[in-house]
Each structure stands twice: as C-alpha cells, then as structure tokens.
Write an enzyme that holds these catalytic residues in place. Sequence first.
Site, PDB file in Angstrom:
ATOM      1  N   PHE A   1     -16.620 -22.159 -33.001  1.00  9.71           N
ATOM      2  CA  PHE A   1     -16.078 -20.821 -32.819  1.00  9.71           C
ATOM      3  C   PHE A   1     -14.871 -20.630 -33.740  1.00  9.71           C
ATOM      4  O   PHE A   1     -13.980 -21.467 -33.780  1.00  9.71           O
ATOM      5  CB  PHE A   1     -15.659 -20.668 -31.357  1.00  9.71           C
ATOM      6  CG  PHE A   1     -15.114 -19.325 -30.982  1.00  9.71           C
ATOM      7  CD1 PHE A   1     -15.967 -18.266 -30.725  1.00  9.71           C
ATOM      8  CD2 PHE A   1     -13.753 -19.122 -30.856  1.00  9.71           C
ATOM      9  CE1 PHE A   1     -15.466 -17.017 -30.361  1.00  9.71           C
ATOM     10  CE2 PHE A   1     -13.239 -17.890 -30.486  1.00  9.71           C
ATOM     11  CZ  PHE A   1     -14.108 -16.840 -30.243  1.00  9.71           C
TER      12      PHE A   1
ATOM     13  N   ASN B   1      -9.452 -21.522 -23.220  1.00 11.30           N
ATOM     14  CA  ASN B   1     -10.097 -20.306 -23.725  1.00 11.30           C
ATOM     15  C   ASN B   1     -11.591 -20.554 -23.615  1.00 11.30           C
ATOM     16  O   ASN B   1     -12.272 -20.817 -24.599  1.00 11.30           O
ATOM     17  CB  ASN B   1      -9.688 -20.028 -25.171  1.00 11.30           C
ATOM     18  CG  ASN B   1     -10.362 -18.784 -25.727  1.00 11.30           C
ATOM     19  OD1 ASN B   1     -10.884 -17.961 -24.981  1.00 11.30           O
ATOM     20  ND2 ASN B   1     -10.361 -18.653 -27.044  1.00 11.30           N
ATOM     21  N   PRO B   2     -12.116 -20.478 -22.378  1.00  8.55           N
ATOM     22  CA  PRO B   2     -13.520 -20.834 -22.169  1.00  8.55           C
ATOM     23  C   PRO B   2     -14.446 -19.714 -22.619  1.00  8.55           C
ATOM     24  O   PRO B   2     -14.013 -18.568 -22.813  1.00  8.55           O
ATOM     25  CB  PRO B   2     -13.591 -21.009 -20.648  1.00  8.55           C
ATOM     26  CG  PRO B   2     -12.612 -19.995 -20.133  1.00  8.55           C
ATOM     27  CD  PRO B   2     -11.472 -20.012 -21.141  1.00  8.55           C
TER      28      PRO B   2
END
Length: 295
Positions: free
Chosen positions: A95, A189-190
């Site tokens: 990500f 920050n899942p």
Amino acid sequence: MTLGPGQSLADAVSAATDILRDAGVPSPRVDAELLADHLLNVGLGRLRAMMLGNAPAPEGYEALVAERASRIPLQHITGVAHFRYLELAVGPGVFVPRPETESVAQLVIDHVKDMPHPRIVDLGTGSGAIAGSIAHEVPGAEVHAVEFSPFAHAWAAKNLAPLGVHLVLGDLRDALPELNGTLDVVVSNPPYIPAEAVPNEPEVALHDPPEALYGGGADGMELPTAAAASAARLLRPGGYFVMEHAEVQAGWISAMLARTGNWTTIRTHLDLNGKERATSALLADPDPGNERISQ
C-alpha cells in the site's frame, strides 16, 4: 503540444502536463516534474531552473509519462514514497502511504514526547511508514511492527531495518503475545474499506493490494475491530491506542470502543483536511473500582 524526442525540458514537461491532465491524473504538473526529476535526479528547484534555459528532456521521459497516464501510481514508477521525513521504498504488493496518515503518526509522536523509552507497536505496518517515522523522530523509542502480507513485509523490511524497528511477519489479531500488557502505544492503519466499496481512483483500485484496502465484512470493520482487541491485549493500563479510519466510520469506531468497556478518553481526531481521520483512546485500568468514561 505533443511529447516527442528532441524537445527541450520545458516543452517536454509542458506536454507531459497536458497528457497527464487529459488522463485524469489529479496533479498533472507536479507529476510531470517529478517524473523528469526521477530521471535527472537534480531536485525540483534545480529542475525548474533548468526549464528556464535550453536543457534537453531526459531520455526515457516519454515512456514514464505514458506509464503515469495509464494511471500506474507515480510511486510505483519512481519506487519512492515520501512520508514525513522519510523516503520509503514502495512498489507492487504494498500500500502506498497517504499524506493524511502523517497526522496519525503525529498523534503518537506527540503522546510519547516526554517518555524516555516508550514501547510502541504498529499493527499492519504496510510499507513501514508509521513505525519508521516514529523510530526516526522519537529517540529512545522501542518500536515494533507487524505485517501480514509477505509482499508488503518485504518492502517494510527494506524500509525499517536501517531504523532499528523490530518487524514481524504475522497477523495483527494475535501477533506479539510475548508483549501482552507491556506496551505504551498501539497504532494501526488497518484495512477498512467495505467489501462492496470500490475505490474511485484507478491507482488505488488497480494497484494497491486488496488485502491492504478491504477491512473484512460488509461494513469493512472486521480488521479495525480486531486491531482494537489486540491493542487492549498488548497495552499496559493507561496505554494509548490510535487507529486511522474513513471519516464516515468515526462514530462507529468510537461507539465500538465504548461498547467493549476497555477504553476511556475516546476522542476523534481531524486530519489536515479537516476530516475525521483517526480515533484514540486510553486503556482503562482493569480494577473495577475505576470509573470508565467515554467522551
């Protein structure tokens, strides 16, 4: 203006800007300049000075602009994402960290600034942006990071090894049991996007790994709920938990934390764009004589 061989740097960047704008790239001029600087490696200040003269466009520029116009993320083309004071290696399988997440790291840094040796874990570290920033900016911090994806873990290892972060490949649901009840801060920050919500931006929808986006379940709250449960397991009484989420999820997250009875001083925090981007709380003392409150 079209982009082709033999152009000056100024004309090439101008043409690239038009191409990227037509492709719907959100910041066409900046991306055009960053792609040129990726090839020239002179810094944006020097690049803009060169554009005032007759400097030629760098070889390979047209191909990079075509990649970006196809909405391949800029960071995948350059291999670098900038986050706070760090340059992070990124690419397919991890990500790409977002600027709004910098405010989440800041919440942790502000909380521990007066602690001599804070113990911190980042659950679902991805590229290592949050964990790396804390390790870089908080001297004396003991920082741990957990990542489930082997691909993202490989990128995080590259980014975090020089910063002394203890990185483990594992599931945020049950990772680091040896640290239960000992940590000062848990940050996460899942993934939190609902299952049916497809991101609008092609860079996100087509290139960010799905396991870093979708939080599980129809509402996307499976992994955020699990992160909160792990935080309650890992923190000492009074320890600090902060989690990023979508702005529309702020009320749900606060209510979930309050409902467990594990947390006190529940607060929602705004990012630099004024959006409700994160929620924090303190782990309540398990002594039943202590009053648990939420605000």
